[in-house]
Design an enzyme around this catalytic site. Sequence first.
Site, PDB file in Angstrom:
ATOM      1  N   ASP A 290       0.815  -1.215   0.000  1.00  0.00           N
ATOM      2  CA  ASP A 290       0.000   0.000   0.000  1.00  0.00           C
ATOM      3  C   ASP A 290       0.852   1.269   0.000  1.00  0.00           C
ATOM      4  OD1 ASP A 290      -2.035  -1.755   0.275  1.00  0.00           O
ATOM      5  OD2 ASP A 290      -2.836  -0.929   2.139  1.00  0.00           O
ATOM      6  N   HIS A 340      -5.895   3.051  -4.087  1.00  0.00           N
ATOM      7  CA  HIS A 340      -5.827   3.292  -2.639  1.00  0.00           C
ATOM      8  C   HIS A 340      -6.218   4.746  -2.365  1.00  0.00           C
ATOM      9  CE1 HIS A 340      -4.837   2.219   1.407  1.00  0.00           C
ATOM     10  NE2 HIS A 340      -3.709   2.889   1.498  1.00  0.00           N
ATOM     11  N   HIS A 344      -5.464   9.524   0.260  1.00  0.00           N
ATOM     12  CA  HIS A 344      -5.437   8.708   1.477  1.00  0.00           C
ATOM     13  C   HIS A 344      -6.303   9.229   2.626  1.00  0.00           C
ATOM     14  CE1 HIS A 344      -3.734   5.876   4.443  1.00  0.00           C
ATOM     15  NE2 HIS A 344      -3.363   5.180   3.387  1.00  0.00           N
ATOM     16  N   HIS A 434       3.727  -2.144   3.267  1.00  0.00           N
ATOM     17  CA  HIS A 434       3.773  -0.807   2.668  1.00  0.00           C
ATOM     18  C   HIS A 434       5.086  -0.621   1.925  1.00  0.00           C
ATOM     19  CE1 HIS A 434       0.581  -0.442   5.634  1.00  0.00           C
ATOM     20  NE2 HIS A 434       0.109   0.546   4.894  1.00  0.00           N
TER      21      HIS A 434
HETATM   22 NI    NI Z   1      -2.619   3.228   3.291  1.00  0.00          NI
END
Ligand code: NI
Length: 479
Positions: A290, A340, A344, A434
Amino acid sequence: MRRRARRVRFPWALVIIVSIISGTALFFVVSWLRPVTEAINEQYFWVDARYEGVKSKVTSASSRHITMMVEYPEMDNKTITASVRSYLDERKTQFLRDVEGARMIVPRPMSKLNATYQLTNKGTDTISILIQSRSEVGGSSPRTDVRAWTFDLKTGKEITLRDLYGQKSTDGIARTKLYLKQKLMARLEVTNEYDDRLVNKVFDSPSFGSFVITNPHTIQFSFGQGVIASEAAGAIDVSLPIDNLQLFLQTDQARKLLDIVSIDQIPEYQPLKNGEVDCSKLKCIALTFDDGPSNYTSQILDALQRYHAHASFFVIGQNIDKHRDVLKRASDAGNTIGNHSWGHPSLSYLTPARINDELIKTNNSIKQVTGKDTPYMRPPNGAINHTVYTMLAERKMTAIMWSVDTRDWADRNTDIVYNRVIAGAKPGAIIVLHDIHQTSVAAVPRILETLTKQGYVFVSIEQLFGPSGSPGKSIYSAN
Ligand code: NI
């Protein structure tokens, strides 16, 4: 007089000789009986679990033939902390015992223990803890042990099915067993790993009834390897949607844990088994990254390429422009590129118009670079509600959640990230990492190497769930 003098000469020399001989013998016997424990260098350190009010105590130990890494959750409630600690200590002891047993037979291959915990749910009154420990003893194939609890945070007592169902517990538990059995059969019959004898043994055991909550609509039962099915099936999680159990879930305890009222709002997930890899036969696992793309993403792509592995990247729209080449490369290599959001935000706080904006802008940007539409998205911070589901349904998009949370953004430590992935790995798992943290990126080659050796196939989300997913729904794992 002379006779008297000669009379009692105590045999000191003999005593000394006998003592030396027996002392030496005793020394050898004792060293032989003593467990062959190598000098183990054990250390511990604290890390900040991302969960509020919870810290992780990580102990790592190694010797020439052993590596161990065990992560203990420490929380305000001492009873809970102690219950979990005693289970993990027991695992450690068992592991060391197994290692000693194995060393009699095999000449000292490396043995490993990785144990970690996930808090699958933490509310104000309750907490669900899932322990996964993976051990590899003396070169034998790795095995996974699992323990799950849901605790009352005030009393420190475990909440069991009996507490959830209250007066209806006889019927509720019977129904639960029925659904569990159906799910297990559906999943394991093809591969011949279903074992009715084991299932009944688990159901009859007085400890049956431990569970974790993974989301407000699901009760999850977790079983270690060989507990409810044949060893070959590995550790097994069975998630039961509460739709069919609501009738029995009328206690206050159930309302605290589960979304009893709005049960119809979130649609049930139906697994899709299309895509080019047959995950009903292979041990598929999905690594997902991510918050990128970032300067580190290409290192991950290099590692994936080396291991012929695929993964998925849930990218933040506003990062795309700076990293167009790497995004194109990721997509061309057969990885899934997912949405995503643009900036954010937690989508559940936004108006429908702004949610739409976050989705569309990012989708367009992805398509511009990769030439492909993406049906997959991961909600930032896992925040999702009815409005978000509706917007996703309109866009024919699917929310991809996760079954293993590495919490890598909280703990910027490669060993911890690696440990959590290895301990949590199981067929069908969706693992969240991540690609903006160097510490996580550094763990990727080790993860790929270890899990490849364990027979895993790294698949993209598209390989797992096909080109169109389950629009308007959320998926937590592939089983
Ligand atoms: Ni995230």
